[in-house]
Structure formats: structure tokens, C-alpha cells
Design an enzyme around this catalytic site. Structure first.
Site, PDB file in Angstrom:
ATOM      1  N   CYS A 266      -9.757  16.002  -1.760  1.00 37.19           N
ATOM      2  CA  CYS A 266      -9.808  14.860  -0.705  1.00 37.19           C
ATOM      3  C   CYS A 266      -8.595  14.027  -0.435  1.00 37.19           C
ATOM      4  O   CYS A 266      -7.980  13.584  -1.400  1.00 37.19           O
ATOM      5  CB  CYS A 266     -10.825  13.972  -1.033  1.00 37.19           C
ATOM      6  SG  CYS A 266     -11.196  12.633   0.499  1.00 37.19           S
TER       7      CYS A 266
ATOM      8  N   CYS B 265     -11.417  12.168  -5.617  1.00 40.31           N
ATOM      9  CA  CYS B 265     -12.012  13.537  -5.529  1.00 40.31           C
ATOM     10  C   CYS B 265     -10.644  14.533  -5.388  1.00 40.31           C
ATOM     11  O   CYS B 265      -9.981  14.255  -4.474  1.00 40.31           O
ATOM     12  CB  CYS B 265     -13.137  13.697  -4.823  1.00 40.31           C
ATOM     13  SG  CYS B 265     -14.409  12.746  -4.964  1.00 40.31           S
TER      14      CYS B 265
ATOM     15  N   GLU C 293     -15.984   4.787  -0.712  1.00 42.27           N
ATOM     16  CA  GLU C 293     -17.144   5.077  -1.353  1.00 42.27           C
ATOM     17  C   GLU C 293     -18.186   3.854  -0.763  1.00 42.27           C
ATOM     18  O   GLU C 293     -18.103   2.752  -1.372  1.00 42.27           O
ATOM     19  CB  GLU C 293     -17.270   5.200  -2.913  1.00 42.27           C
ATOM     20  CG  GLU C 293     -18.561   5.137  -3.475  1.00 42.27           C
ATOM     21  CD  GLU C 293     -19.443   6.120  -3.029  1.00 42.27           C
ATOM     22  OE1 GLU C 293     -20.564   5.516  -2.337  1.00 42.27           O
ATOM     23  OE2 GLU C 293     -19.026   7.374  -2.947  1.00 42.27           O
TER      24      GLU C 293
ATOM     25  N   GLU D  54      -8.650   4.606   9.151  1.00 42.86           N
ATOM     26  CA  GLU D  54      -8.699   5.749  10.139  1.00 42.86           C
ATOM     27  C   GLU D  54     -10.189   5.780  10.713  1.00 42.86           C
ATOM     28  O   GLU D  54     -11.068   5.861   9.567  1.00 42.86           O
ATOM     29  CB  GLU D  54      -8.162   6.809   9.848  1.00 42.86           C
ATOM     30  CG  GLU D  54      -6.636   6.858   9.849  1.00 42.86           C
ATOM     31  CD  GLU D  54      -6.028   8.060   9.598  1.00 42.86           C
ATOM     32  OE1 GLU D  54      -4.924   8.185  10.146  1.00 42.86           O
ATOM     33  OE2 GLU D  54      -6.482   8.900   8.850  1.00 42.86           O
TER      34      GLU D  54
ATOM     35  N   CYS E  70     -12.663  16.476   7.943  1.00 48.53           N
ATOM     36  CA  CYS E  70     -13.345  15.882   6.798  1.00 48.53           C
ATOM     37  C   CYS E  70     -12.324  15.880   5.515  1.00 48.53           C
ATOM     38  O   CYS E  70     -11.796  17.053   5.325  1.00 48.53           O
ATOM     39  CB  CYS E  70     -14.470  16.829   6.418  1.00 48.53           C
ATOM     40  SG  CYS E  70     -15.497  16.110   5.065  1.00 48.53           S
TER      41      CYS E  70
ATOM     42  N   CYS F  39      -9.459   4.409  -1.703  1.00 42.24           N
ATOM     43  CA  CYS F  39     -10.723   5.019  -2.558  1.00 42.24           C
ATOM     44  C   CYS F  39     -10.487   5.046  -4.156  1.00 42.24           C
ATOM     45  O   CYS F  39      -9.170   5.262  -4.531  1.00 42.24           O
ATOM     46  CB  CYS F  39     -11.157   6.205  -2.030  1.00 42.24           C
ATOM     47  SG  CYS F  39     -12.606   6.842  -2.662  1.00 42.24           S
TER      48      CYS F  39
ATOM     49  N   CYS G  38     -17.217   8.656  12.719  1.00 45.97           N
ATOM     50  CA  CYS G  38     -17.086   8.637  11.221  1.00 45.97           C
ATOM     51  C   CYS G  38     -16.283   7.447  10.748  1.00 45.97           C
ATOM     52  O   CYS G  38     -15.065   7.179  11.182  1.00 45.97           O
ATOM     53  CB  CYS G  38     -16.348  10.064  10.600  1.00 45.97           C
ATOM     54  SG  CYS G  38     -16.033  10.046   8.949  1.00 45.97           S
TER      55      CYS G  38
END
Length: 389
Positions: A140, A137, A189, A112, A362, A133, A126
Site C-alpha cells: 500500500c 502494509c 485505519e 486525498e 486502491c 497511516c 472513498c
């Protein structure tokens, strides 16, 4: 009479996939032209520069559009290569103007990408650097999707090209850009994919192509300390740190990478970032989690932690997603937190949540194969609207 059926499959003919020139660095582009025997080695650099401008300044996807290239050469290019964009599986536009594209790079490889208007000089894109990932986290949404693989430089650049197609920004404008900034804050990351990220930045920043200044390209990391110096030296990009806590006990929970590179190690690495100065400040990202990290004491601890580092602090109201156990800090708590930072001399803008209704804010990104169904997304948007009312 018995009948025997032969159910074995014969050999399957391999389908040749033509290399895509639109994501190659200048040198790789020249090398590809020579390898395909489209041009002689002594003409490769000149021809690569010519194609570069068509691909990255004019945004063409058809060799036939390259009107100053000989017809025979265009035919040879078309035979050997492609300039095709990846498939846009879904395009969504938020009520606030944010745009989100679900882009399929290959079967099962989806990312995305989000365009946010009125950010930076004009608008920010973005981009994602990985599918999924590894960092997990806990606040997230992307972190709940297992890593599939790194994106190639071509696939990173393709996200910019898709956005500019949709924004009708070809040829590359010198003024009045709608897309003026690039932020590596999407899925993944970036420092675990530094080679491809660095090549993509070289392509995006090239002055004869997309021409977005390196000062307007920001790479956000959760703190892969050993790669910080290389990031600065190879890309000259602006640095953002996904911080979110001022002590190791809490950051170990919010950003598990902290168990490998603790806050003291991270701060030491940041202080050595190439080019760090008052005109090239580090951005610290701090998501505001209700009753977790939003107290006045933590604001004061943050001031102490960042002492001596040229910095600004983006305060990010937590954006909800299905299944999360976190809540967004009350607005009064966020403003009080910001006031403490401001009094200490730090710019600390509160980031306005954008694209929440399409899960484009975010921390909300996730590819289609892992996303919630549309009906659940509508329920989430409705619930968010009720909470705001």
C-alpha cells in the site's frame, strides 16, 4: 557612536479561529449555539435542527442563505461561527471518470478523497480517516507515509461535502444520486480513530441531512479486532476486512498488524460482528499480487478459512505505485482464482481498476506533501498504459 538594534519580537496577537458548525453532531451543534449565547437553552434543539437542514440537506456555506432564520440570528451566527469548506489544493479527473481531490484541512494536514462512478447504486466516495497511516502494509502506497494525526469528525464529513459540491448534489437528492455509497477505504485505519469515524457516520447517515443509509456505508479495517464489536454497535456500518492472505506467515509480511491480531483471532472477531447475516455480509478485500498470493491453492485455502461466514470477496488487481516491489497478477490467474471462489458459492467480483492514471486507485493514495512530482506521475501513467497495450 554605537547603535543597538532591538531585534526582539513583540507579542503576536492571537488570531481567533471561529468554530465550524458543519462538522458537529446534532448535540454538539446545539451545545455550541448555547455556549456562544446565540440562542437560549430552551430553543437550542429547535434551532439546531433548523440549521442542520440548511447545512447538511442544502449544503449552504453562508448563514445569509438561511432565509427562514431571523436576520439578527444570522448575524450573530456569522459573528460566532463559520461554515467554510477546507481548501481543495488539487482536483484531478481520470479518463475513466474517477475524481480525486487533495484537500488541505490545515497547514500540513492534507488528505486525498476519491469519487468512483458506477459503484454501488450509483457512485462511491472513498474517504480518509487519518493523515498517513501506522500499519505499513507493504503493498500500500499510503502505508509508506508516516501517521500525522487522526482526522476529526468535521474533517471526515468535509470530504463528503467537498465531493457533493463538485458533483452539484445539493440539496440532498432522494433519487438519482450520483454519490450513493461511502467507503472508509482511503488513508488511515478507521478503527484507530473510531470516535471520530462514528460521529462522522452519524452526521452522514442522518435522514434530514446528507441521508446516506448506514447500509451504504462501509468501514474497512486491517483487523483491529478489539474495536470490531464497538464499530458494529456504534455505527451499524457494513464491515470490510483487508485480508490479502490465508496464512499468518504471509499476512505478517503483507499486513504487519497480523503479528498483533493473527488470522484466527481476526476470524473470531468477525464472527461476533453485530448484525452479521446473509443480508449483511462481510466484504473481504484480497489484493492480487503476482506469484505471492494468487495460486489456486491459496484460493482453496480462502474458501476453507471463510467457511460459515456470510461473506463476499472483492478481488483487487494490484495497482502499481513508484517504488513498489510487487506486481499485479496475470488476468488469467485472477480469473482462475475467482472461479474457485465462485464454485464454492462466494460472490467474488474482480474490481475494475479505476483512476490509476491519477494515482486514485486502491492503495495508491498519499498526501501532497509526500507525493511524487507531477512529472514522475506522468511517467508512471505512461508506463501503465504501455503495460496494458
Amino acid at each position: 557612536m554605537g547603535v543597538t538594534l532591538d531585534l526582539s519580537r513583540g507579542p503576536v496577537a492571537a488570531v481567533a479561529v471561529k468554530p465550524n458548525l458543519s462538522g458537529l453532531t446534532r448535540k454538539a451543534l446545539a451545545d455550541a449555539l448555547v455556549a456562544a449565547e446565540v440562542v437560549r437553552p430552551d430553543k437550542a434543539k429547535m434551532r439546531a435542527s433548523q440549521l442542520w437542514r440548511w447545512i447538511h440537506h442544502y449544503g449552504v456555506t453562508d448563514f445569509a442563505a438561511m432565509t427562514d432564520v431571523a436576520k439578527e440570528t444570522r448575524a450573530a451566527l456569522d459573528q460566532a461561527f463559520t461554515l467554510a469548506r477546507p481548501e481543495v489544493v488539487e482536483r484531478q479527473v481520470s479518463k475513466d471518470g474517477t475524481r480525486k481531490w487533495l484537500i488541505r484541512m490545515a497547514p500540513g494536514i492534507e488528505v486525498e478523497t476519491v469519487y468512483i462512478p458506477d459503484v454501488g447504486r450509483s457512485g462511491a466516495l472513498c474517504v480518509s480517516s487519518q493523515v498517513g497511516c501506522t500499519l505499513n502494509c507493504t503493498f500500500c502506497h499510503t502505508g509508506t507515509q508516516a501517521l500525522v494525526r487522526n482526522l476529526t469528525a468535521a474533517e471526515i464529513v468535509a470530504q463528503v461535502q467537498v465531493a457533493r459540491d463538485d458533483l452539484a448534489e445539493w440539496p440532498s437528492p432522494k433519487e438519482d444520486r450520483r454519490l450513493s455509497n461511502i467507503v472508509f477505504m482511503g488513508m488511515g485505519e478507521p478503527l484507530y480513530n473510531l470516535d471520530n469515524v462514528a460521529d462522522a457516520i452519524d452526521i452522514i447517515a442522518d435522514g434530514e441531512g446528507i441521508a446516506i443509509s448506514r447500509r451504504r456505508i462501509t468501514v474497512s479495517t486491517s483487523g483491529v479486532v478489539p474495536e470490531l464489536k464497538a464499530l458494529g454497535e456504534r455505527t451499524q456500518a457494513m464491515l470490510a476486512i483487508s485480508l490479502h492472505a490465508t496464512n499468518d506467515d504471509l499476512r505478517d509480511v503483507l499486513v504487519p498488524l497480523n503479528k498483533k491480531y493473527d488470522i484466527a483471532t481476526l476470524m473470531e472477531g468477525i464472527r461476533g460482528y453485530p448484525g452479521l447475516s446473509n443480508t449483511r455480509r462481510v466484504t473481504f478485500e484480497y489484493v492480487m499480487l503476482k506469484d505471492v498470493n494468487d495460486s489456486p491453492a491459496e484460493a482453496k485455502a480462502l474458501v476453507k478459512l471463510l467457511k460459515g461466514i456470510p461473506a463476499k470477496i472483492n478481488l483487487i488487481p494490484f495497482n502499481p505505485w513508484p517504488g513498489t516491489n510487487y506486481g499485479c497478477s496475470d488476468w488469467g490467474a485472477i480469473e482462475s482464482f475467482a472461479a474457485i471462489l465462485n464454485r464454492a458459492g462466494y460472490a467474488s467480483p474482480i474490481r475494475t481498476p479505476r483512476g490509476r492514471d491519477i494515482l486514485a486507485a486502491c492503495g495508491q493514495l498519499k498526501s501532497e506533501s509526500e507525493k511524487l512530482r507531477a512529472s514522475a506521475r506522468r511517467r508512471l501513467a505512461a508506463g501503465d498504459a504501455e503495460a496494458i497495450a
